[in-house]
Motif scaffolding. Structure first.
Motif, PDB file in Angstrom:
ATOM      1  N   GLU A 644       0.828  -1.205   0.000  1.00 38.71           N
ATOM      2  CA  GLU A 644       0.000   0.000   0.000  1.00 38.71           C
ATOM      3  C   GLU A 644       0.864   1.257   0.000  1.00 38.71           C
ATOM      4  OE1 GLU A 644      -3.293   2.010   2.991  1.00 38.71           O
ATOM      5  OE2 GLU A 644      -2.922  -0.156   3.088  1.00 38.71           O
ATOM      6  N   ARG A 645       1.924   1.233   0.798  1.00 38.05           N
ATOM      7  CA  ARG A 645       2.836   2.396   0.833  1.00 38.05           C
ATOM      8  C   ARG A 645       3.553   2.578  -0.505  1.00 38.05           C
ATOM      9  NH1 ARG A 645       0.171   2.341   4.825  1.00 38.05           N
ATOM     10  NH2 ARG A 645       0.763   3.105   6.886  1.00 38.05           N
ATOM     11  N   ALA A 648       1.338   4.134  -2.975  1.00 43.46           N
ATOM     12  CA  ALA A 648       1.117   5.535  -2.656  1.00 43.46           C
ATOM     13  C   ALA A 648       2.320   6.399  -3.037  1.00 43.46           C
ATOM     14  CB  ALA A 648       0.813   5.700  -1.174  1.00 43.46           C
ATOM     15  N   GLU A 650       5.747   5.824  -1.992  1.00 43.64           N
ATOM     16  CA  GLU A 650       6.922   5.805  -1.127  1.00 43.64           C
ATOM     17  C   GLU A 650       8.036   4.991  -1.771  1.00 43.64           C
ATOM     18  OE1 GLU A 650       6.545   4.731   2.909  1.00 43.64           O
ATOM     19  OE2 GLU A 650       4.980   6.193   3.362  1.00 43.64           O
ATOM     20  N   ALA A 742      -3.130   1.764  -7.771  1.00 42.97           N
ATOM     21  CA  ALA A 742      -2.678   3.094  -7.384  1.00 42.97           C
ATOM     22  C   ALA A 742      -3.745   4.142  -7.672  1.00 42.97           C
ATOM     23  CB  ALA A 742      -1.385   3.433  -8.133  1.00 42.97           C
ATOM     24  N   GLN A 745      -6.332   3.963  -5.061  1.00 39.94           N
ATOM     25  CA  GLN A 745      -5.866   4.549  -3.816  1.00 39.94           C
ATOM     26  C   GLN A 745      -6.068   6.059  -3.804  1.00 39.94           C
ATOM     27  OE1 GLN A 745      -4.753   2.857  -1.287  1.00 39.94           O
ATOM     28  NE2 GLN A 745      -4.074   4.506   0.046  1.00 39.94           N
ATOM     29  N   THR A 746      -5.933   6.689  -4.972  1.00 44.75           N
ATOM     30  CA  THR A 746      -6.048   8.143  -5.020  1.00 44.75           C
ATOM     31  C   THR A 746      -7.484   8.618  -4.951  1.00 44.75           C
ATOM     32  OG1 THR A 746      -6.104   8.121  -7.435  1.00 44.75           O
ATOM     33  CG2 THR A 746      -3.936   8.323  -6.383  1.00 44.75           C
ATOM     34  N   GLU A 750      -5.969  11.637   0.956  1.00 47.89           N
ATOM     35  CA  GLU A 750      -4.600  11.207   1.244  1.00 47.89           C
ATOM     36  C   GLU A 750      -4.436  10.951   2.728  1.00 47.89           C
ATOM     37  OE1 GLU A 750      -0.903   9.994   0.123  1.00 47.89           O
ATOM     38  OE2 GLU A 750      -2.502  10.744  -1.167  1.00 47.89           O
ATOM     39  N   SER A 751      -3.854   9.804   3.064  1.00 47.89           N
ATOM     40  CA  SER A 751      -3.647   9.474   4.468  1.00 47.89           C
ATOM     41  C   SER A 751      -2.548  10.342   5.043  1.00 47.89           C
ATOM     42  CB  SER A 751      -3.270   8.002   4.616  1.00 47.89           C
ATOM     43  OG  SER A 751      -4.317   7.199   4.157  1.00 47.89           O
ATOM     44  N   GLU A 753       0.389  10.296   7.370  1.00 53.93           N
ATOM     45  CA  GLU A 753       1.256   9.330   8.021  1.00 53.93           C
ATOM     46  C   GLU A 753       1.766   9.885   9.331  1.00 53.93           C
ATOM     47  OE1 GLU A 753       1.632   6.427   7.093  1.00 53.93           O
ATOM     48  OE2 GLU A 753       0.709   6.550   5.131  1.00 53.93           O
TER      49      GLU A 753
END
Length: 773
Positions: A644-645, A648, A650, A742, A745-746, A750-751, A753
């Motif tokens: 997941e990261r 996103a 990373e 992806a 996810q968008t 936005e999470s 962190e």
């Protein structure tokens, strides 16, 4: 409205374009009353089905040649008598009293009189006479055996045996200075079954409150802690109800119920933790309740489905053994895991939708600060950061440590324990068996040769039995010459004494001599008959042999299934390969620890057992399948977070750190609960379940610490972007592409962190050039 943790009745969790898991969750939330009511109706129907379905239960059949003999005897109209023995000797083992003394003779006379009076099913009573050393009186003249048969249909033998056992105990009560103890075919098995049942009942009583206490510590709130327990208990109740009904068709023994309870509690709480912690995390990040449930369904819900399917398919490998006992375990565990997955996708989100922010009610003040799902583990983040900086050093050290722990497994010796090895001597029947073995050393365990066919009653069979006595005399004591035969319906049962304790190498060698040399040269030359050997030695011998023959097939099936599921789920070749290798290391380390502790005899006084030089035969296979299924929970959850990261945006190493740091809380909590539950097995009386408790607990600890915190981040760090690569020739595999995931996810806000993850991401030494994911 976002951020208030509340929602109106018209809000939805997912839309028509969501994943299947999201759509199921959306339906459950929109129809929360139906979802909750339907779930508990299902549980009620299952429980009632178990009581309403009547008829004879399906019987478990032994594997191999033992099973063939067992089927023939079951088909006879007349049931074979059960042979019982009663040991009579001075209560004090240092007493010089002889069996011929008036006190002991009075007890023997009282015993015979009581047996005849209390049970008409007791026949063929044989008592020692005079000082007949070497027969029913021991060589030292201190002990004697009274033997008798219990006759009747198989379904009534247990009741008749209980009556005889009570009669023997009443004699014991009247003669306090004399040891009067029963140990025979029925009474010994009943003692084992009762000891196991008592142990499991105690473990079941302890496990529920212990789990609740741990959940209270994890969540710090009564409502939040009760939700996982509610799902787990209801799924287990439903599974037990269905299994009780299925038991009339599929052989399911009493052990299956206890295993279903433990596995049901383990996976139910695991899946609830995955779901509940993620939902709380998303609400704490400012999402509305409905949006939080949507994200949770897409992430943790998907992980739950993958994990549940993996567990069920791994455990289904037990079918390939062809043995009823393992088939029953496979059916039972598959039923409870499937129910738990269904509950996690339906009633769990519906309950969370109804509770909303009230799920955090019932705070326990003395548990300290409020635990939040968004908390990251600074300790595991620091460990992961150190590992990804020097993956070879850390990974190599962890690998060497696990290999060292696993090394004793290379000398593992599979052998089932005798009753005196399995259970403590505080059990009256076990102590009687131990005293009997000491008073009559080398007392042979008879093999039962079942003969059937058109010529079973022919004189040629009797001549072959006579010939067996002659050949037994030439086996250097492996086979006894006191061979007897009994007619059971249309079959003949020939009892041949075997040297040894019944389960040791001496007995196994004697059985092989009987099967491979003596029988082919005697009964094998008689036309029109068939024969098969079962008995106290043959049954575990055939069980172990069948296990050895089928274990490689089961191992290969489980590994292939796990690899394919992870390949499709994560669309990567490296991820399933790494996961399987790490799971194998955990299992190997558990094998090594069990061998070192129980076979080699370490920690015996601490764990309260006496080593017998082996490991019970069913343990390695059962542990492998169970551990491989359960440990995938952790790997799938952690890998899902890391993936997941990455999607996103990373960088690979930063995604590893943040994924491990944010999953540490739920994985550690689930591991603590599993270890606590399986550690209860160590307190049980049977050495087999002590082995299971030590092996499972250690494997879970290793998996949740060394594997999760060191080996997994080291492997992913070394692989970098290649960990998530899928070769072009496998692009046809079903599943979402990385780009589609992806984009999905968008669609959500936005999470945010936690700060600790951001700090790790800024560490230039952990970064690789940013990829679009």
């Amino acid at each position: 409205m976002p951020g208030n943790g509340k929602s109106g009745p018209d809000e939805t969790v997912g839309g028509p374009r969501g994943t299947l898991v999201e759509r199921i969750t959306a339906w459950s939330v929109r129809h929360r009353k139906t979802a909750i009511g339907g779930w508990f109706a299902l549980v009620l129907v299952a429980v009632l089905a178990g009581g309403f379905v009547t008829g004879d239960e399906a019987l478990t059949t032994d594997p191999g040649e033992s099973g063939r003999a067992q089927k023939v005897l079951r088909a006879q109209q007349t049931d074979e008598p059960a042979r019982e023995k009663v040991l009579i000797q001075p209560r004090q083992e240092d007493s010089q009293a002889r069996f011929s003394s008036s006190e002991i003779q009075a007890a023997a006379t009282d015993l015979v009189r009581t047996l005849k009076r209390e049970s008409a099913a007791v026949t063929n009573i044989r008592t020692p006479r005079g000082n007949d050393k070497g027969g029913l009186v021991s060589e030292d003249g201190r002990s004697g055996l009274v033997t008798f048969d219990i006759v009747g249909p198989d379904e009534e033998l247990g009741q008749h045996s209980d009556t005889a056992y009570r009669a023997v105990n009443s004699v014991q009560d009247r003669h306090e200075d004399v040891w009067v103890g029963q140990a025979g075919d029925m009474s010994t098995q009943a003692a084992v079954d009762n000891a196991y049942d008592d142990d499991f009942q105690r473990s079941e009583v302890i496990s529920l409150p212990l789990t609740l206490v741990i959940l209270l510590v994890v969540f710090g709130a009564l409502i939040a802690a009760s939700v996982p327990l509610l799902l787990s208990v209801s799924a287990v109740l439903a599974a037990l109800g269905f299994l009780q009904a299925l038991g009339h068709v599929i052989p399911i023994n009493s052990t299956v119920s206890s295993v279903v309870l433990l596995i049901g509690m383990a996976v139910g709480i695991d899946y609830s933790l995955f779901y509940l912690r993620r939902e709380r995390e998303e609400r704490q990040r400012g999402r509305s309740l409905q949006e939080a449930l949507r994200v949770t369904a897409r992430t943790s819900g998907r992980a739950v489905v993958i994990s549940g399917v993996t567990v069920m398919l791994c455990l289904s490998g037990l079918y390939l053994t062809g043995m009823d006992v393992f088939r029953g375990l496979a059916v039972g565990t598959s039923v409870v895991v499937s129910l738990t997955v269904i509950g996690s996708l339906t009633v769990l989100p519906a309950l969370l939708s109804v509770l909303g922010h009230r799920v955090d009610k019932g705070r326990i003040p003395w548990l300290g600060r409020r635990r939040t799902a968004a908390d990251t583990s600074r300790m595991w983040a620091a460990v992961a950061r150190a590992v990804v900086r020097r993956p070879l050093a850390w990974g190599g050290a962890a690998l060497l440590a696990l290999v060292a722990v696993a090394l004793p497994a290379t000398g593992m010796r599979l052998q089932d324990p005798a009753i005196t090895d399995s259970l403590p001597h505080t059990n009256a029947t076990v102590e009687t068996v131990a005293r009997m073995d000491k008073a009559f050393p080398g007392d042979p365990s008879p093999a039962r040769v079942v003969v059937w066919g058109a010529n079973a009653d022919d004189s040629a069979v009797r001549q072959a039995v006579d010939s067996m006595r002659e050949r037994a005399a030439d086996t250097d004591g492996q086979l006894g010459t006191s061979i007897t035969s009994t007619t059971v319906g249309d079959a003949i049962v020939v009892k041949v004494p075997l040297a040894g304790s019944g389960t040791d190498d001496t007995s196994n060698a004697a059985l092989e001599t009987l099967r491979e040399d003596v029988l082919p040269a005697t009964l094998g030359k008689v036309d029109g008959i068939e024969y098969a050997v079962n008995g106290k030695t043959a049954q575990p011998y055939d069980f172990t042999k069948t296990l050895r023959d089928t274990t490689p097939v089961v191992f290969g099936f489980v590994l292939a299934v796990a690899f394919l599921l992870l390949l499709v789920s994560f669309r990567s070749l490296a991820v399933p390969a790494v996961s399987i290798v790490l799971n194998l290391l955990s299992v190997a380390a558990a094998y090594g620890a069990v061998t070192w502790v129980f076979q080699d005899g370490h920690l015996g006084s601490l764990l309260d057992f006496t080593p017998y030089g082996g490991v019970t035969s069913w343990l390695p296979l059962f542990m492998f399948v169970l551990l491989f299924g359960l440990s995938m929970d952790y790997h799938i959850f952690i890998l899902s977070r890391i993936r997941e990261r990455r999607l996103a945006g990373e960088e690979p190493k930063a995604a590893v750190i943040s994924g491990i740091a944010t999953s540490a809380g739920v994985v550690s909590s689930a591991a603590v609960i599993m270890v606590a539950v399986f550690s209860i097995f160590v307190t049980l009386s049977a050495i087999e379940y002590k082995m299971l408790g030590v092996g499972m607990s250690l494997a879970i600890i290793i998996d949740a610490t060394i594997v999760r915190g060191v080996l997994l981040p080291a492997a992913l760090s070394l692989l970098g972007q290649n960990a998530w690569a899928l070769p072009g020739w496998l692009r046809w595999l079903p599943g979402r592409t990385a780009e589609a995931a992806a984009q999905e996810q968008t669609r959500a806000p936005e999470s945010t962190e936690p700060a600790i993850v951001a700090q790790h991401s800024e560490d230039a030494s952990l970064s690789t050039p940013r990829s679009s994911g």
